[in-house]
Design an enzyme around this catalytic site. Structure first.
Site, PDB file in Angstrom:
ATOM      1  CD  GLU A 277      -2.843  -1.239   2.397  1.00  0.00           C
ATOM      2  OE1 GLU A 277      -2.729  -0.388   3.265  1.00  0.00           O
ATOM      3  OE2 GLU A 277      -3.708  -2.139   2.421  1.00  0.00           O
ATOM      4  CG  HIS A 355      -9.611  -6.232   1.145  1.00  0.00           C
ATOM      5  ND1 HIS A 355      -9.808  -7.367   1.918  1.00  0.00           N
ATOM      6  CD2 HIS A 355      -8.300  -5.920   1.267  1.00  0.00           C
ATOM      7  CE1 HIS A 355      -8.674  -7.708   2.498  1.00  0.00           C
ATOM      8  NE2 HIS A 355      -7.733  -6.854   2.116  1.00  0.00           N
ATOM      9  CD  GLU A 387      -4.274  -8.189   2.002  1.00  0.00           C
ATOM     10  OE1 GLU A 387      -5.167  -7.481   2.519  1.00  0.00           O
ATOM     11  OE2 GLU A 387      -3.072  -7.930   2.091  1.00  0.00           O
TER      12      GLU A 387
HETATM   13  C1  XIL Z   1      -5.945  -6.678   8.717  1.00  0.00           C
HETATM   14  C2  XIL Z   1      -6.211  -7.891   9.579  1.00  0.00           C
HETATM   15  O1  XIL Z   1      -7.079  -8.755   8.892  1.00  0.00           O
HETATM   16  C3  XIL Z   1      -6.819  -7.459  10.893  1.00  0.00           C
HETATM   17  O2  XIL Z   1      -6.954  -8.574  11.759  1.00  0.00           O
HETATM   18  C4  XIL Z   1      -5.968  -6.401  11.543  1.00  0.00           C
HETATM   19  O3  XIL Z   1      -6.627  -5.909  12.696  1.00  0.00           O
HETATM   20  C5  XIL Z   1      -5.722  -5.251  10.582  1.00  0.00           C
HETATM   21  O4  XIL Z   1      -5.150  -5.748   9.394  1.00  0.00           O
HETATM   22  N1  XIL Z   1      -4.818  -4.936   4.034  1.00  0.00           N
HETATM   23  C6  XIL Z   1      -3.748  -5.665   4.493  1.00  0.00           C
HETATM   24  C7  XIL Z   1      -3.919  -6.534   5.685  1.00  0.00           C
HETATM   25  O5  XIL Z   1      -2.692  -5.701   3.837  1.00  0.00           O
HETATM   26  O6  XIL Z   1      -2.750  -6.665   6.459  1.00  0.00           O
HETATM   27  C8  XIL Z   1      -5.062  -6.111   6.560  1.00  0.00           C
HETATM   28  O7  XIL Z   1      -5.270  -7.097   7.562  1.00  0.00           O
HETATM   29  C9  XIL Z   1      -6.314  -5.883   5.742  1.00  0.00           C
HETATM   30  C10 XIL Z   1      -6.082  -4.821   4.694  1.00  0.00           C
END
Ligand code: XIL
Length: 470
Positions: A277, A355, A387
């Site tokens: 990111e 996401h 993810e």
């Molecule tokens: C999230 C986890 O799922 C949570 O448990 C934590 O509280 C915060 O991070 N993008 C990412 C991940 O790259 O590391 C994130 O994961 C979600 C968004």
């Protein structure tokens, strides 16, 4: 069988009849392959599709046969042998490295080896020698069965493994690999400056090993979230704690972290999310601590440090909102990766978090995702869905229709990965709505809170494991 193949077959049989003086004969039955004689008397079969090839006989030492085949994700090799008259010993060699040595008793023998390999062309060799007191052996080798599929993985958090064995069973039984959802983030791995704690990260690796599944991408080396407090405050032991780092100091802090973590997991974690990111939704660099103190070249430095620490690891840039093109975020990430590649920075792949919040992000169609994947693949990058989850909007009642709608999005993303040869892994951000960062009510994952499969899981399997998992 093609005419060429048929004549190769016939001449091979003719040779077989003249074999009486041969010390070792290996008869190879392999349907549907192209045969290319190689120097030392052995022959190579190019296996176009596994399980098809021709019958032929190779005589005289070296008692070796080899095949070349191209796979996206090699997972397993099975080879059947029949040793007539005498026992023999066989060695299976993949890409020049010994995979397995086995004794082949008189009769039949199946060699099954798990062999995870990157996309590409591989050379499989089988070398056979007479066993025990035998001077001659005659071994029939059936065509290798090459199993490959796009592995499906889940992010897991070690705390759920210890508290909830049913969750661990679900992950181990249904998924091919795991990635650490939180346990390898900086705050856990280096809670105090210079003090590394691998306890939780190791639990994820140990879980995978003990349950016979793989570890996917290590997550994450450089990010702006879930960092330890000392990174902002400098070293709490330092009374002058509010001073900002100098560029050189912060580069050294980053180098030390990346080097220590990547070395610790060398051999256990095959690939890393090196920078996560770094670009914002308007396409500018995120003004995180790395950018502010080091400047935009922190990205390139991070990749170089990771590469030095483990030259075999595949190194990824990872971001969200990038799965389709034509938005400032996605296009800026594309430009960044083009530049890094052009400069020769060791970045090997790009992760698309994916996401999906249908009401906010829109719905990525298979066509739009495929078109976007193509331009990244053209840069020579590996691709992964890293993810994936699909939130059901709060305004939408959780009806069967809502779950079908969600499954349609999962299906489209899986299709885009399936269609793109450079797409290597497919990861959902968690396995079950029981533990989802989106909360239970968003119901974004493929298994429900009771650990039962939802239509989303059926959709994933339909696309990525249409013939099941061997
Ligand atoms: C999230 C986890 O799922 C949570 O448990 C934590 O509280 C915060 O991070 N993008 C990412 C991940 O790259 O590391 C994130 O994961 C979600 C968004």
């Amino acid at each position: 069988m093609t005419p060429d193949a048929a004549s190769a077959n016939q001449s091979a049989r003719a040779v077989a009849l003249r074999l009486s003086a041969a010390t070792l004969a290996i008869a190879i039955a392999a349907l549907g392959a192209t045969l290319t004689p190689s120097r030392a008397g052995a022959q190579e079969a190019t296996v176009q599709r596994p399980n098809v090839s021709h019958q032929r006989v190779v005589t005289k030492p070296p008692s070796e046969v080899s095949w070349r085949f191209t796979t996206r994700n090699l997972r397993q090799i099975k080879l059947r042998l029949r040793s007539a008259r005498c026992s023999s010993r066989a060695e299976l060699i993949l890409d020049g490295r010994s995979l397995e040595r086995v004794a082949v008793p008189k009769g039949r023998k199946t060699i099954g080896v798990k062999a995870f390999r990157d996309p590409g062309t591989h050379k499989l060799q089988l070398s056979v020698r007479p066993g025990g007191a035998c001077r001659r052996a005659r071994v029939t080798v059936y065509p290798p069965q090459i199993k490959e599929w796009i592995p499906i993985g889940a992010a897991i958090w070690s705390r759920h493994l210890s508290a909830d064995p049913a969750f661990g069973d679900l992950v181990a039984n249904e998924f091919d690999f795991v990635v650490p959802e939180n346990d390898m983030k900086w705050a856990y791995l280096q809670p105090r400056r210079g003090v590394f704690d691998f306890t939780l990260g190791d639990r994820v690796v140990d879980f995978a090993r003990s349950r016979g599944i793989d570890v996917g991408m290590g997550h994450v080396l450089v990010w702006h979230v879930q960092n330890p407090g000392w990174l902002w405050q400098r070293d709490p032991a330092n009374p002058d704690a509010t001073n900002p780092w100098t560029r050189e100091e912060l580069i050294e802090v980053m180098r030390e972290h990346i080097t220590t973590v990547v070395r610790h997991y060398r051999g256990a974690v095959p690939e890393w999310d090196v920078v996560n990111e770094a670009i914002t939704e308007n396409g500018s660099y995120r003004k995180n601590i790395w950018y502010r103190v080091i400047g935009p070249d922190y990205i390139e430095l991070a990749f170089r440090f990771a590469h030095q620490a483990d030259p075999d690891a595949r190194l990824y840039y990872n971001d969200y909102g990038t799965e389709t093109a034509n938005n400032p975020h996605s296009d800026a990430v594309y430009r960044l990766l083009s530049e890094l590649r052009a400069k020769g920075v060791p970045v090997h792949g790009v992760g698309f978090q994916t996401h999906v919040f249908p009401h906010l992000t829109g719905v990525p169609t298979a066509e739009a995702v495929s078109a976007n994947f193509r331009r990244y693949a053209d840069l020579g990058l590996r691709l992964q869905i890293t993810e994936l989850d699909v939130a059901i909007p709060g305004s939408m009642p959780k009806t069967p229709a809502a779950y079908e709608f969600q499954a349609g999005i999962y299906r489209d993303v899986a299709r885009a990965c399936q269609r793109q040869p450079a797409c290597e892994r497919f990861t959902t951000w968690g396995a079950t709505d029981r533990y989802s960062w989106l909360t239970k009510s968003a119901a974004g994952l493929p298994f429900d809170p009771q650990l039962q499969p939802k239509p989303a899981w059926t959709a994933i399997l339909d696309v990525l494991r249409p013939r099941g998992r061997p």
